[in-house]
Design a protein around this motif. Structure first.
Motif, mmCIF file in Angstrom:
data_model
loop_
_atom_site.group_PDB
_atom_site.id
_atom_site.type_symbol
_atom_site.label_atom_id
_atom_site.label_comp_id
_atom_site.label_asym_id
_atom_site.label_seq_id
_atom_site.Cartn_x
_atom_site.Cartn_y
_atom_site.Cartn_z
ATOM 1 N N SER A 80 4.057 -7.814 18.305
ATOM 2 C CA SER A 80 2.714 -7.538 18.817
ATOM 3 C C SER A 80 1.564 -8.579 18.729
ATOM 4 N N GLY A 81 2.057 -9.660 18.037
ATOM 5 C CA GLY A 81 1.181 -10.619 17.770
ATOM 6 C C GLY A 81 0.470 -10.566 16.476
ATOM 7 N N PHE A 82 0.824 -9.605 15.732
ATOM 8 C CA PHE A 82 0.098 -9.523 14.594
ATOM 9 C C PHE A 82 0.824 -10.462 13.246
ATOM 10 N N ARG A 83 0.053 -10.713 12.534
ATOM 11 C CA ARG A 83 0.655 -11.351 11.197
ATOM 12 C C ARG A 83 0.526 -10.692 9.890
ATOM 13 N N PRO A 84 1.492 -10.022 9.447
ATOM 14 C CA PRO A 84 1.341 -9.305 8.400
ATOM 15 C C PRO A 84 1.083 -10.007 6.816
ATOM 16 N N ASP A 85 -0.292 -10.235 6.664
ATOM 17 C CA ASP A 85 -0.573 -11.193 5.698
ATOM 18 C C ASP A 85 -0.343 -10.290 4.221
ATOM 19 N N GLN A 86 -0.395 -9.021 4.146
ATOM 20 C CA GLN A 86 -0.172 -8.287 3.070
ATOM 21 C C GLN A 86 0.623 -7.058 3.465
ATOM 22 N N THR A 87 1.650 -6.614 2.782
ATOM 23 C CA THR A 87 2.488 -5.376 3.202
ATOM 24 C C THR A 87 2.462 -4.748 1.619
ATOM 25 N N PHE A 88 2.292 -3.541 1.729
ATOM 26 C CA PHE A 88 2.599 -2.810 0.551
ATOM 27 C C PHE A 88 3.454 -1.495 0.612
ATOM 28 N N ASP A 89 4.494 -1.503 0.070
ATOM 29 C CA ASP A 89 5.665 -0.262 0.203
ATOM 30 C C ASP A 89 5.332 0.667 -0.805
ATOM 31 N N SER A 90 5.086 1.991 -0.288
ATOM 32 C CA SER A 90 5.117 3.042 -1.626
ATOM 33 C C SER A 90 6.242 4.015 -1.102
ATOM 34 N N ASP A 91 6.534 4.907 -2.012
ATOM 35 C CA ASP A 91 7.469 6.205 -1.851
ATOM 36 C C ASP A 91 7.256 6.728 -0.407
ATOM 37 N N CYS A 93 4.694 5.894 1.882
ATOM 38 C CA CYS A 93 3.677 5.340 2.873
ATOM 39 C C CYS A 93 4.082 3.887 3.094
ATOM 40 N N THR A 94 3.967 2.879 4.020
ATOM 41 C CA THR A 94 3.860 1.511 3.948
ATOM 42 C C THR A 94 2.774 1.181 4.701
ATOM 43 N N VAL A 95 2.121 0.113 4.393
ATOM 44 C CA VAL A 95 0.708 -0.403 4.925
ATOM 45 C C VAL A 95 0.818 -1.992 5.035
ATOM 46 N N LEU A 96 0.925 -2.330 6.283
ATOM 47 C CA LEU A 96 0.712 -3.721 6.672
ATOM 48 C C LEU A 96 -0.759 -3.902 7.051
ATOM 49 N N VAL A 97 -1.274 -5.165 6.504
ATOM 50 C CA VAL A 97 -2.323 -5.617 7.043
ATOM 51 C C VAL A 97 -2.406 -6.838 7.425
ATOM 52 N N LEU A 104 -4.307 -3.051 11.076
ATOM 53 C CA LEU A 104 -3.464 -2.259 10.026
ATOM 54 C C LEU A 104 -2.041 -1.787 10.688
ATOM 55 N N GLY A 105 -1.033 -1.594 10.065
ATOM 56 C CA GLY A 105 0.179 -0.923 10.391
ATOM 57 C C GLY A 105 0.468 0.138 9.456
ATOM 58 N N LEU A 106 0.988 1.273 9.795
ATOM 59 C CA LEU A 106 1.417 2.418 9.063
ATOM 60 C C LEU A 106 2.382 3.278 9.523
ATOM 61 N N ILE A 107 3.171 3.371 8.500
ATOM 62 C CA ILE A 107 4.273 4.332 8.704
ATOM 63 C C ILE A 107 4.419 5.262 7.417
ATOM 64 N N PHE A 108 4.728 6.695 7.589
ATOM 65 C CA PHE A 108 4.789 7.780 6.493
ATOM 66 C C PHE A 108 6.105 8.298 6.669
ATOM 67 N N PHE A 109 6.447 8.611 5.356
ATOM 68 C CA PHE A 109 7.634 9.180 4.974
ATOM 69 C C PHE A 109 8.002 10.383 5.681
#
Length: 195
Positions: A80-91, A93-97, A104-109
């Protein structure tokens, strides 16, 4: 980009994740009892097979599905043209910034079939929770996380969890706090740059 309301949990997925394996196991138990009163190989297969598969699903299936969907989110985010500068994976939730564009990019378990790509401007509050309980020498924590609100929905992303409580000066807690502070700072900067 998504403009719809954020949903951390899909109730249908949550119920099917738990109930479908349990229902299949119950039906197989009933079939085994009904048609194989005396036991034998058929009864053993009907009793043990679905039970074993249900346990495997609950232990690994959801995690594998979440990881696959996480990879898909990262690909969508980059396509989509976004560059994920920071990614944090948790049990759960995943957060891409994307700092540059403030996205932001978000996905939930518990909602793995829905990816969210949204402007960081929708964040209304960002903070770190060290999970500290107790006082003095009894002070400790078993969970450290960063939290943020999007459209009034609180999202907690754990940077450290444990089944025991650790002193606040231990390396585990201090590392968890450092990660949470870093992500809170990243989200704050992304929010400032968001349109």
């Amino acid at each position: 980009m998504n403009h719809e309301t954020l949903k951390k949990m899909n109730p249908l997925y949550f119920l099917s994740y738990i109930l479908i394996p349990a229902a299949v196991t119950a039906v197989c138990f009933w079939l085994g009892y009904t048609f194989f009163h005396d036991g034998g190989a058929g009864a053993a297969i009907l009793f043990m097979g679905p039970s074993f598969l249900s346990i495997l699903w609950w232990a690994f299936g959801g995690k594998l599905l979440f990881k696959a969907k996480r990879k898909k989110l990262i690909r969508e985010f980059q396509n989509s043209g976004f560059r994920p500068d920071q990614t944090f994976d948790s049990d759960f939730c995943t957060v891409l910034v994307d700092m540059e564009q403030g996205r932001l990019g978000l996905i939930f378990f518990w909602n793995p079939f829905k990816n969210y790509i949204l402007p960081a401007a929708r964040i209304t509050k960002i903070w770190t929770d060290d999970g500290k309980t107790g006082a003095g020498v009894l002070a400790g924590s078993s969970r450290v996380s960063f939290l943020f609100l999007i459209d009034g929905i609180r999202i907690r992303v754990n940077t450290f969890t444990s089944n025991k409580r650790w002193r606040m000066d231990t390396e585990y807690i201090l590392t968890g706090i450092s990660k949470a502070d870093l992500m809170a700072d990243v989200l704050t900067k992304a929010k400032e740059r968001s349109v």
